[in-house]
Every structure is written in structure tokens, then in C-alpha cells.
Design a protein around this motif. Sequence first.
Motif, PDB file in Angstrom:
ATOM      1  N   CYS A   1      40.584  42.847  30.720  1.00 44.25           N
ATOM      2  CA  CYS A   1      40.656  42.676  29.264  1.00 44.25           C
ATOM      3  C   CYS A   1      42.079  42.936  28.756  1.00 44.25           C
ATOM      4  O   CYS A   1      42.692  43.951  29.097  1.00 44.25           O
ATOM      5  CB  CYS A   1      39.683  43.620  28.573  1.00 44.25           C
ATOM      6  N   PRO A   2      42.626  42.046  27.922  1.00 47.18           N
ATOM      7  CA  PRO A   2      43.962  42.263  27.370  1.00 47.18           C
ATOM      8  C   PRO A   2      43.991  43.221  26.189  1.00 47.18           C
ATOM      9  O   PRO A   2      45.066  43.574  25.705  1.00 47.18           O
ATOM     10  CB  PRO A   2      44.378  40.856  26.928  1.00 47.18           C
TER      11      PRO A   2
ATOM     12  N   GLU B   1      42.599  48.907  28.533  1.00 42.56           N
ATOM     13  CA  GLU B   1      42.817  49.049  29.972  1.00 42.56           C
ATOM     14  C   GLU B   1      41.487  49.269  30.685  1.00 42.56           C
ATOM     15  O   GLU B   1      40.639  50.034  30.227  1.00 42.56           O
ATOM     16  CB  GLU B   1      43.763  50.218  30.261  1.00 42.56           C
ATOM     17  N   GLU B   2      41.308  48.604  31.815  1.00 45.11           N
ATOM     18  CA  GLU B   2      40.108  48.752  32.626  1.00 45.11           C
ATOM     19  C   GLU B   2      40.448  48.445  34.075  1.00 45.11           C
ATOM     20  O   GLU B   2      41.435  47.757  34.365  1.00 45.11           O
ATOM     21  CB  GLU B   2      38.999  47.823  32.133  1.00 45.11           C
ATOM     22  N   LYS B   3      39.649  48.971  34.988  1.00 48.49           N
ATOM     23  CA  LYS B   3      39.884  48.746  36.414  1.00 48.49           C
ATOM     24  C   LYS B   3      39.039  47.595  36.951  1.00 48.49           C
ATOM     25  O   LYS B   3      39.400  46.949  37.922  1.00 48.49           O
ATOM     26  CB  LYS B   3      39.591  50.024  37.206  1.00 48.49           C
ATOM     27  N   THR B   4      37.887  47.383  36.350  1.00 52.47           N
ATOM     28  CA  THR B   4      36.990  46.317  36.791  1.00 52.47           C
ATOM     29  C   THR B   4      36.922  45.234  35.721  1.00 52.47           C
ATOM     30  O   THR B   4      36.700  45.541  34.548  1.00 52.47           O
ATOM     31  CB  THR B   4      35.576  46.875  37.049  1.00 52.47           C
ATOM     32  N   PRO B   5      37.149  43.968  36.074  1.00 51.13           N
ATOM     33  CA  PRO B   5      37.165  42.895  35.066  1.00 51.13           C
ATOM     34  C   PRO B   5      35.843  42.796  34.295  1.00 51.13           C
ATOM     35  O   PRO B   5      34.782  42.636  34.884  1.00 51.13           O
ATOM     36  CB  PRO B   5      37.393  41.624  35.899  1.00 51.13           C
ATOM     37  N   SER B   6      35.938  42.903  32.980  1.00 52.40           N
ATOM     38  CA  SER B   6      34.754  42.720  32.143  1.00 52.40           C
ATOM     39  C   SER B   6      35.028  41.747  31.004  1.00 52.40           C
ATOM     40  O   SER B   6      34.209  41.576  30.116  1.00 52.40           O
ATOM     41  CB  SER B   6      34.293  44.070  31.574  1.00 52.40           C
ATOM     42  N   PHE B   7      36.200  41.119  31.042  1.00 52.88           N
ATOM     43  CA  PHE B   7      36.583  40.141  30.021  1.00 52.88           C
ATOM     44  C   PHE B   7      36.125  38.763  30.498  1.00 52.88           C
ATOM     45  O   PHE B   7      36.555  38.277  31.542  1.00 52.88           O
ATOM     46  CB  PHE B   7      38.098  40.173  29.834  1.00 52.88           C
ATOM     47  N   SER B   8      35.224  38.156  29.730  1.00 59.38           N
ATOM     48  CA  SER B   8      34.587  36.906  30.145  1.00 59.38           C
ATOM     49  C   SER B   8      34.994  35.756  29.228  1.00 59.38           C
ATOM     50  O   SER B   8      35.107  35.929  28.009  1.00 59.38           O
ATOM     51  CB  SER B   8      33.061  37.065  30.114  1.00 59.38           C
TER      52      SER B   8
ATOM     53  N   CYS C   1      34.452  40.522  25.727  1.00 58.38           N
ATOM     54  CA  CYS C   1      34.630  41.643  26.645  1.00 58.38           C
ATOM     55  C   CYS C   1      33.377  42.500  26.615  1.00 58.38           C
ATOM     56  O   CYS C   1      32.983  42.999  25.554  1.00 58.38           O
ATOM     57  CB  CYS C   1      35.842  42.491  26.262  1.00 58.38           C
ATOM     58  N   PHE C   2      32.752  42.663  27.775  1.00 59.04           N
ATOM     59  CA  PHE C   2      31.516  43.423  27.855  1.00 59.04           C
ATOM     60  C   PHE C   2      31.755  44.925  27.735  1.00 59.04           C
ATOM     61  O   PHE C   2      30.805  45.682  27.567  1.00 59.04           O
ATOM     62  CB  PHE C   2      30.800  43.119  29.172  1.00 59.04           C
ATOM     63  N   SER C   3      33.019  45.362  27.819  1.00 56.51           N
ATOM     64  CA  SER C   3      33.317  46.787  27.706  1.00 56.51           C
ATOM     65  C   SER C   3      33.674  47.181  26.282  1.00 56.51           C
ATOM     66  O   SER C   3      33.063  48.076  25.709  1.00 56.51           O
ATOM     67  CB  SER C   3      34.467  47.165  28.649  1.00 56.51           C
TER      68      SER C   3
END
Length: 618
Positions: A40-41, A44-51, A61-63
Motif C-alpha cells: 500500500c502506498p 507501511e506494511e510487510k504483506t501486500p494488501s493493496f488491491s 487496501c484491505f488494511s
Amino acid sequence: MVTKIPEDFIEEVRQQTNIADVIEPYVQLKKSGQNLFGLCPFHEEKTPSFSVSESKQIFHCFSCGRGGNVYKFLMDMEDLNFPEAVLKVADFSGISLPANYQAPSDHSSEPHAILKQDYQAAQDFYHHILLRTQAGVSALEYLHQRQLTDETIEHFQIGYAPDQSQILWSFFQEKSKSTPELQRSGLFTESDQGQFYDRFQDRVVFPVTDQSGKTIAFSGRLLQPPPPDRPVGKYLNSPETEIFHKSKTLFNLAAAKTAIRKQGEVVLFEGFMDVISAYQAGLKNGVASMGTSLTSEQIYLLQRLTHRLIICYDGDAPGIKAAQRALKLLQETNLEVGVVVLPGGQDPDEFIKKQGGDAFVKLVQHKSLSPVAFMIEFLSQQYDLSNDLQKVDFLNSALKYLAPVQSPVEQELYVRQLAERLQLSVTAVQQELADQIKSQKLLQPLAQEGLTKQAQEAAPNRDLEYSHLDRIEKSERNLLQIVFHFPEVINILDRQNNFHFVHEQYQEIFDVWLRASLTQDQLTVAQFIDLIPENLRNLVTTIEMMPRPASYSEAEVQDYINNLQANSEEQQLRIYQQKIQQAAQIGDSQQELEFTLKLITLRQQIDHAEKKELLDGE
């Protein structure tokens, strides 16, 4: 001429633009199922959750919950207003503006946008002085002596701030700029007497841009050594401002994005001149970390764009140590990392001047070391390998970096290199490595377990938010999603007596959709996002991105309606119960009897409806 963008043009641009193409310069996207995913732009996140959904032309973004269409992405990403976002997407897709439309000259009144306009004006001013005035002759000669071509100077929009204390201040005064605005910009310094002076004087000025290419700061290099009584640094950077944060900025990132994506890697330098010299040598995917230590925020910017990073710092001792610090930060990422070690303690600019641009590009692209190989080489310079005791110390230190390597092939390669360097048998080094690995496993089992748990907790569960909703809110979201794709469902809702959503935000979404669908043929969610109030756009995107079958049944719709109506009836029952209690407390038997009869009647209606539903089900 009109200044309002026609609605049909807005829709034409949206339909002819693939949202993924606009987002990819900011986020490295990979296919997963029907959608594209990346980091996600917006957080900050370690696992991609931006769809990103190409079929629906929306992102989510699911986060963090951010979502919208292509215009909303650019508005959030680049701090644009809606007309600016439409014009930028139109330009991206090569779509000409309507003949009767004229873009307003003053793009935005937002504070951030105003400061960026000020920096753009200052950049144009300094660039003009360098190339078009007598005052800039010495600075231009200096750049030519540094072997920079006119094309390179133009590409980086390099300028010159003359040796005058208020030339830029006077320039802005003529534009009737307010003092508080200029004070916030960071372009000026203020004396104890309240007098303002240009921050940059007698310096070659290098513009620093944000991710979208808009100038947000400068770095100025002195032309002449400072006098002994006025010691100042060779480089002077803009201070931190509302639009410029050094730890979150990378020099040349906006211009290098295309090359980074094309080549699948980014080259990280220490300074501006290294990036500029590398560009002139033919290496277009270089960035620099603002002359300071690399930060986690800067790494995250690069992680979103590519999977490989090459460190190319100065070859002297400070440069080697800076590369070592960077590698420690990069251990926590999934980036594939390489390190280029320049011979003779040279910096990239010196190497290019001595060996040539082709030799430099070849070195960077084909001669980079892995982090382990770099650390072994770095350690070897700290020990006297002709001394047996120091040989042992070097081996133990080197094996600490080799122990975490998972690949047996890599391990064997490094073991053989160490054995050859130290004139030891491969078997002996392998045994030492095995002991080192065993020792590390004994010392770090709890830490490793904690890291694994942390990683699991960091991984976003895209169904988590939905699973925590109650039955009513799940029904509301599902019902709205069906309405978005099957307009005829609105007729089913119209047949219900006094139908309404339980929660206000869902009712508002439904009302706006209903009004928009009366005037728009084949209304899409991507279109609808521009019509819904700002505070509801993320929720609309969340609903649209929920997984569901390609069709629906009337029974499914009726179930959701029943859930909402049952909730309304339950709320009414609670109201009657409260009224009965209040009437009893004040001794109003007439009112107590009245509400008791209403309560009984409503309960009978509910019971009758439930029995009918059971019979219908049989």
C-alpha cells in the motif's frame, strides 16, 4: 470557454484508462487471483494488501481501508483536486481536452499545493539565471568543468542562486506573496531583527522532487570555498517543511520510476552528483538518499516499485560503513540486494570520469556482490590474514553472516571461497559453519518464534473485517453490492413497506446511488465514487471489493431484507418496553395499557411472519 470539465469527458477518460497503468509507477503490482496486489502506498506494511481490480477499475487496501477510482488514487497520492486529477489522467492516456474547456491558471488554493507552486517558481527562476544571465556564467562553467552536458543540466533542471542576499525574496515580493507563506516555504532565513534573506546564495541549486515530480526542496552546492571567518558546509539542503521530509524523500525517484520498472531494479547512491553522473553515463534508474543514512521510509518507497536494489556508495571507508548500515536495514525486507564496491576508494562520479560511463554501467549491472559476499570482503579488510589468530577471528566473524543463508548452493560457494582465501580445507570450514548454525539455533529459538508470530499477525486477513460485522451490517453490505450490479433489485426493495437500511451511512449510499442511476445509464461503481460524499468513498470501495458470485437470487435478497426489517421490529419492541416502564413509574395506567397493546400486536405480527416463513420454506 468554460472552466468546468464536462461530465462526458470525465467518463470518457475513465473508460479509456486502465487504472493499473496509472498506479504501477507508484506500486509494484502482481497478479493474484482476479486482482493485482502490491504494498500500500498510503501506509507501511510487510504483506501486500493493496488491491487493484482492472475489471472494476477501482483500488482498495484491505488494511487501511483506502479505496476509490483512478481519480481518487491520484487525488490522495499527489494531493490533487478533482479537476487536476482528471487532467493528469487525460494527459497520461493521450486524450485531448474538449475544445471549449480552458484549465484554470491557479490550480489549487491548498497550502501544500501553494508551496509546491512557490518551489516551481523558484526552480524556474534559478534555472533561468544559470542559463540566461551573466550572473550564472561562472556556475555554468563549473558544471561544464564537472563534465555535465547541457542536456543533463536541462533534465535535472539545475539552477544557480546568485551571491545576493535577497534576489529571490524580491522576486516573490513582485508576485505579491504573503510573508507567512514565504516563511513556511523554507526558501528563506530570518534574522533576529525579522529581516528575511535567501537561504541559497552563491550555490548551484539541485531541485528535489516528490514522487509525482513536483519540486519540494533544493540542495545547494557552494561554488567557492567559504572564507575562514564564515565556515559553512559545502552542501546546504532545504529545511523540513510541510511538503518536504528528508527521511521520506529520494532524489530523482520520480524521474527514475520508468527505468526502475523497466529494468526491475533500482541503484541507490549516496549523493546527487553520483545520480547525475550515472544518468549521463546511461544509467537512468538511480536514486539517492538525500546525503544521509538510508531510512526505513525510503526503503518502503523502493519496495513498492521493484524487487531488486543495488547499493553503489563511495568506495572509501565511510562509504563502506554506510553500505553496511544500509544492509542491516534491508535485512528486514524481501528485496533482493546487491552491493557494488568501487576500487581505490573512488566515488561513482570519480570512477566514471576515470574509467568511462560504459565501464561504470557494466560494473553496476554485472559485478555487484551479494550482501554476504560484501560483508566477507568488508571483514577481510579488518584483519591481518597472515596472522593465524586473526585468521580464526575472521573466519568466526564471516561465518556469522554465512549461517543464515538458506541455499545449500550459496553456502557451498561461500565456504569454498573462505577455504581458498584462508588456505584451509573445505571440510574444516564446513564443520565450523555447522557448529555456528547449531549455536545460533540454540541461542535464538524464542526470538525466531516471536518473529514468526509477528509475521503471521502482520499478514492481513482480507475477510477479517467482514467476519467481525454483525448480521445486520453484513446484510446491508451484501444488499448494496447486489444493487450496484443488478439495477432491477431496486424494484424488489420498492415493493417492501417502508424499507430502509438500519445504519445511516448505508442508507445514504443507497439514496445517492438511486438518484445517480436515474440520470446515468449503466452506472458503474468507478463512476459512482466521484458522486458519493468523500467520507463514504472508502466504504463504497470496500463493499465493491467483497467477493461474491456473479449472480443473485431473489431469495437471497429477501433474506437480507428480512434481516433488516427484523432488526427494525426488534428496535420498535425495545422502544415499547421502555415506554411501558416509564408509564408504570409515573403511574399512567392508560398509557401503560396503550403501549402494552402495541407491544402484543407487534409480537403477534413477528410470530406470524416467522411461521409463514417456515411454511414457505417447507
